[in-house]
Enzyme design. Structure first.
Site, short mmCIF file in Angstrom:
data_model
loop_
_atom_site.label_atom_id
_atom_site.label_comp_id
_atom_site.label_asym_id
_atom_site.label_seq_id
_atom_site.Cartn_x
_atom_site.Cartn_y
_atom_site.Cartn_z
N ASN A 1 19.72 39.16 -119.12
CA ASN A 1 20.11 38.09 -118.26
C ASN A 1 18.85 37.92 -117.43
OD1 ASN A 1 21.11 36.01 -116.50
ND2 ASN A 1 22.44 37.56 -115.41
N LYS B 1 18.23 34.98 -115.88
CA LYS B 1 18.70 34.16 -114.49
C LYS B 1 17.49 33.07 -114.65
CE LYS B 1 20.36 38.45 -112.45
NZ LYS B 1 20.76 39.03 -111.20
N HIS C 1 29.54 35.43 -113.92
CA HIS C 1 28.55 36.42 -113.04
C HIS C 1 28.67 36.29 -111.65
CE1 HIS C 1 24.56 37.99 -111.88
NE2 HIS C 1 24.60 38.41 -112.73
N GLU D 1 26.75 35.97 -109.35
CA GLU D 1 25.91 35.07 -108.81
C GLU D 1 26.64 33.65 -108.73
OE1 GLU D 1 22.08 35.80 -110.47
OE2 GLU D 1 22.31 37.77 -109.27
N GLU E 1 29.68 44.73 -113.31
CA GLU E 1 28.65 44.89 -112.47
C GLU E 1 28.93 44.94 -110.95
OE1 GLU E 1 25.08 42.71 -114.80
OE2 GLU E 1 26.41 41.07 -113.84
N GLY F 1 20.27 43.64 -108.51
CA GLY F 1 19.06 43.25 -107.90
C GLY F 1 18.65 44.03 -106.75
N SER G 1 21.07 46.73 -111.77
CA SER G 1 19.66 47.66 -111.52
C SER G 1 19.31 48.58 -112.80
CB SER G 1 19.58 48.38 -110.13
OG SER G 1 19.64 47.46 -109.08
N GLY H 1 16.78 41.99 -113.84
CA GLY H 1 15.19 42.02 -113.52
C GLY H 1 14.27 42.85 -114.56
#
Ligand code: PGA
Length: 249
Positions: A12, A14, A99, A101, A169, A175, A211, A233
């Site tokens: 992902n 982002k 997600h 976010e 998640e 993150g 992570s 990330g």
């Protein structure tokens, strides 16, 4: 992970990688990652870079593409949105849905997530439905209830859950560099699996996200109910994403 379900490694991105850097990413990643039939690799670029990704993958059908979000309507006056039908036509085969976010920063509710999941399935895409608790909810001992609630609404909304992928998640692990312990992740995955089993769907892949890095992938994938990883990330960098894809459980 069990041999019954093909492992999935999903990246992902982002809001990273414009079309030019998407081309560069795939040049590097494809040189490091040879096609495999025993692993599903999916990349979720920003929608504006989807076409660049599609062109970069013309000769690499082993790598799938997805979008990070869609609207639940198929067309209409919804400035700034894209539909699942459009994503499908542009070469996506998967869509992230719900997600954390999207839920936290853009106010998506469980009902929105359920509507989007239905729209994604109707367009012929595979939804990767994200669930997970916040740190506050975990500390209050409500992690299982929260995930159960998030998943229930989705299961109620779809006629057949067979086409779903679930990503667990924990919000506090996204993150932050902090990963859920393999045991905690396994416990939640087993509970999700049990909930899916009562909807008679044990073949649904359940991915862990939060992570994930090359160093912790193998331990996570070694858990019986963790079928793959949703990587944020560490998926932006071709080398670390290739290293994650090369991990054997
Ligand atoms: P992270 O993100 O790997 O950077 O923690 C995971 C995700 O949000 O999908």
């Amino acid at each position: 992970m069990t041999a019954l379900r093909t492992p999935v490694i999903a990246g992902n991105w982002k809001m990273h990688h414009d079309p030019a850097s998407t081309r560069l990413f795939f040049e590097r990643f494809l040189a490091l990652h040879a096609p495999r039939t025993d692993l599903t690799v999916i990349v979720f670029p920003p929608t504006i870079s989807l076409e660049a990704a599609r062109l970069a993958l013309v000769e690499r059908a082993d790598v799938q593409l997805g979008v990070q979000n869609v609207h639940w309507e198929s067309a209409g006056a919804f400035t700034g949105e894209i539909s699942a039908d459009m994503a499908m036509a542009a070469g996506a085969r998967y869509s992230l849905v719900g997600h954390s976010e999207r839920r936290q920063l853009f106010g998506e509710t469980d009902a929105d997530v359920a509507r989007k999941t239905r729209a994604v399935l109707a367009a012929g895409l595979t939804p990767v439905v994200c669930v997970g608790e916040t740190l506050e909810e975990r500390r209050a001992g409500r992690a299982n209830d929260v995930v159960d609630r998030q998943l229930s609404q989705v299961l109620e909304a779809v006629r057949d859950a067979a086409g779903l992928v679930i990503a667990y998640e924990p919000v506090w692990a996204i993150g932050t560099g902090e990963t859920a312990s393999p045991d905690d992740a396994q416990a939640m995955h087993a509970s999700i699996r049990a909930q899916l089993a009562s909807a008679s769907n044990t073949a649904i892949p359940i991915l862990y996200g939060g992570s994930v890095k090359p160093q912790n992938t193998a331990t996570l994938l070694a858990q019986g109910d963790i079928d793959g990883a949703l990587v944020g990330g560490a998926s932006v960098d071709p080398q670390s994403f290739a290293a994650i894809c090369a991990t054997e459980a």
